[in-house]
Design an enzyme around this catalytic site. Sequence first.
Site, PDB file in Angstrom:
ATOM      1  N   LYS A   1     -18.686 -25.447 -11.334  1.00  0.00           N
ATOM      2  CA  LYS A   1     -18.824 -25.710  -9.893  1.00  0.00           C
ATOM      3  C   LYS A   1     -18.308 -24.538  -9.059  1.00  0.00           C
ATOM      4  O   LYS A   1     -18.918 -24.154  -8.068  1.00  0.00           O
ATOM      5  CB  LYS A   1     -18.046 -26.982  -9.493  1.00  0.00           C
ATOM      6  CG  LYS A   1     -18.462 -28.232 -10.240  1.00  0.00           C
ATOM      7  CD  LYS A   1     -17.748 -29.479  -9.721  1.00  0.00           C
ATOM      8  CE  LYS A   1     -16.247 -29.478  -9.909  1.00  0.00           C
ATOM      9  NZ  LYS A   1     -15.812 -29.484 -11.324  1.00  0.00           N
TER      10      LYS A   1
ATOM     11  N   ARG B   1     -13.685 -36.884  -5.509  1.00  0.00           N
ATOM     12  CA  ARG B   1     -13.453 -37.100  -6.937  1.00  0.00           C
ATOM     13  C   ARG B   1     -13.224 -38.569  -7.259  1.00  0.00           C
ATOM     14  O   ARG B   1     -13.034 -38.904  -8.416  1.00  0.00           O
ATOM     15  CB  ARG B   1     -12.214 -36.319  -7.356  1.00  0.00           C
ATOM     16  CG  ARG B   1     -12.522 -35.062  -8.170  1.00  0.00           C
ATOM     17  CD  ARG B   1     -11.208 -34.363  -8.379  1.00  0.00           C
ATOM     18  NE  ARG B   1     -11.091 -33.508  -9.478  1.00  0.00           N
ATOM     19  CZ  ARG B   1     -11.056 -32.185  -9.389  1.00  0.00           C
ATOM     20  NH1 ARG B   1     -11.290 -31.572  -8.245  1.00  0.00           N
ATOM     21  NH2 ARG B   1     -10.821 -31.471 -10.455  1.00  0.00           N
TER      22      ARG B   1
ATOM     23  N   ARG C   1     -10.816 -19.545 -19.691  1.00  0.00           N
ATOM     24  CA  ARG C   1     -10.960 -19.116 -18.294  1.00  0.00           C
ATOM     25  C   ARG C   1      -9.704 -18.362 -17.842  1.00  0.00           C
ATOM     26  O   ARG C   1      -8.583 -18.752 -18.143  1.00  0.00           O
ATOM     27  CB  ARG C   1     -11.162 -20.345 -17.409  1.00  0.00           C
ATOM     28  CG  ARG C   1     -11.197 -20.017 -15.916  1.00  0.00           C
ATOM     29  CD  ARG C   1     -11.775 -21.132 -15.122  1.00  0.00           C
ATOM     30  NE  ARG C   1     -10.891 -22.281 -14.988  1.00  0.00           N
ATOM     31  CZ  ARG C   1     -11.208 -23.365 -14.275  1.00  0.00           C
ATOM     32  NH1 ARG C   1     -12.378 -23.441 -13.673  1.00  0.00           N
ATOM     33  NH2 ARG C   1     -10.381 -24.378 -14.191  1.00  0.00           N
TER      34      ARG C   1
ATOM     35  N   ARG D   1      -4.655 -20.781 -15.576  1.00  0.00           N
ATOM     36  CA  ARG D   1      -4.097 -21.927 -14.858  1.00  0.00           C
ATOM     37  C   ARG D   1      -3.315 -22.804 -15.821  1.00  0.00           C
ATOM     38  O   ARG D   1      -3.747 -23.012 -16.957  1.00  0.00           O
ATOM     39  CB  ARG D   1      -5.241 -22.742 -14.239  1.00  0.00           C
ATOM     40  CG  ARG D   1      -5.737 -22.152 -12.945  1.00  0.00           C
ATOM     41  CD  ARG D   1      -7.004 -22.800 -12.468  1.00  0.00           C
ATOM     42  NE  ARG D   1      -6.991 -24.262 -12.508  1.00  0.00           N
ATOM     43  CZ  ARG D   1      -7.964 -25.024 -12.022  1.00  0.00           C
ATOM     44  NH1 ARG D   1      -9.014 -24.449 -11.456  1.00  0.00           N
ATOM     45  NH2 ARG D   1      -7.911 -26.326 -12.100  1.00  0.00           N
TER      46      ARG D   1
ATOM     47  N   ARG E   1      -7.863 -34.024 -18.324  1.00  0.00           N
ATOM     48  CA  ARG E   1      -8.666 -33.878 -17.094  1.00  0.00           C
ATOM     49  C   ARG E   1     -10.086 -34.387 -17.320  1.00  0.00           C
ATOM     50  O   ARG E   1     -10.703 -34.947 -16.425  1.00  0.00           O
ATOM     51  CB  ARG E   1      -8.695 -32.409 -16.648  1.00  0.00           C
ATOM     52  CG  ARG E   1      -7.376 -31.970 -16.016  1.00  0.00           C
ATOM     53  CD  ARG E   1      -7.279 -30.468 -15.931  1.00  0.00           C
ATOM     54  NE  ARG E   1      -8.221 -29.871 -15.011  1.00  0.00           N
ATOM     55  CZ  ARG E   1      -8.633 -28.605 -15.088  1.00  0.00           C
ATOM     56  NH1 ARG E   1      -8.177 -27.815 -16.038  1.00  0.00           N
ATOM     57  NH2 ARG E   1      -9.485 -28.136 -14.206  1.00  0.00           N
TER      58      ARG E   1
END
Length: 217
Positions: free
Chosen positions: A13, A88, A127, A160, A171
Amino acid sequence: MNLILLGAPGAGKGTLAKDLTKIFGIPQISTGDMLREAVAAGTELGKKVKDIMDSGALVPDDLVNAIVREKLARPECRNGFIFDGYPRTKSQAEALENLLKEDGKKIDAVILLDVPKEIVVKRLTNRRICPHCGRIYNLITMPPSKEGICDSCGSKLIMRDDDKEDVVTHRYEVYLEQTAPLIEFYKQREILFTITVQNGDEDVTQMVLNVLKKVRK
Ligand code: AMP
């Protein structure tokens, strides 16, 4: 154009939002980025949400809705916006609908990035992000030219805390439980467009632009 990007963490996203922002000249509204900024700045909000975010759980709806309300009131959002990571929960989706209604606005399209779980887990654990300019890298598919350094601004890249493997799995479960019901919510409103990603190599931005042609006619 008022857009929502929907999909699991790691679905792409953020990367898509950055492309669309350049193409359409409308801002990305990432509640995750705004909350991380609050944590980094040590504000009251940041102190409240830090532990929740580190655990991979969702921040309470009222806190997130309040930052969105404030953001949408800014002049840069007047000609449209791209939500990335909001809403969300069903309660957030309803709050957004009401908020937009107050201004005589509505969401034009919700783009669902439907990506297999194996791909999102692999993406998130690989990431790395630039804390300064927000550029997103992937150690396997899109590494920086100099290890650990942002190509755009030379800052040191970070991982992160919530991209560690155990948090990522949590998550994903939170997404299935609390966010995936929004697929039905927006299907009923006939504004949901699904982009199916099978191997992660697809040109998602182009696929989305093709879909949006139908919306913008
Ligand atoms: P993201 O960068 O979108 O993956 O968001 C990172 C974290 O911020 C999430 O795991 C949540 O803890 C929090 N967060 C971001 N957006 C929301 C939202 N719309 N509702 C609740 N929590 C959120």
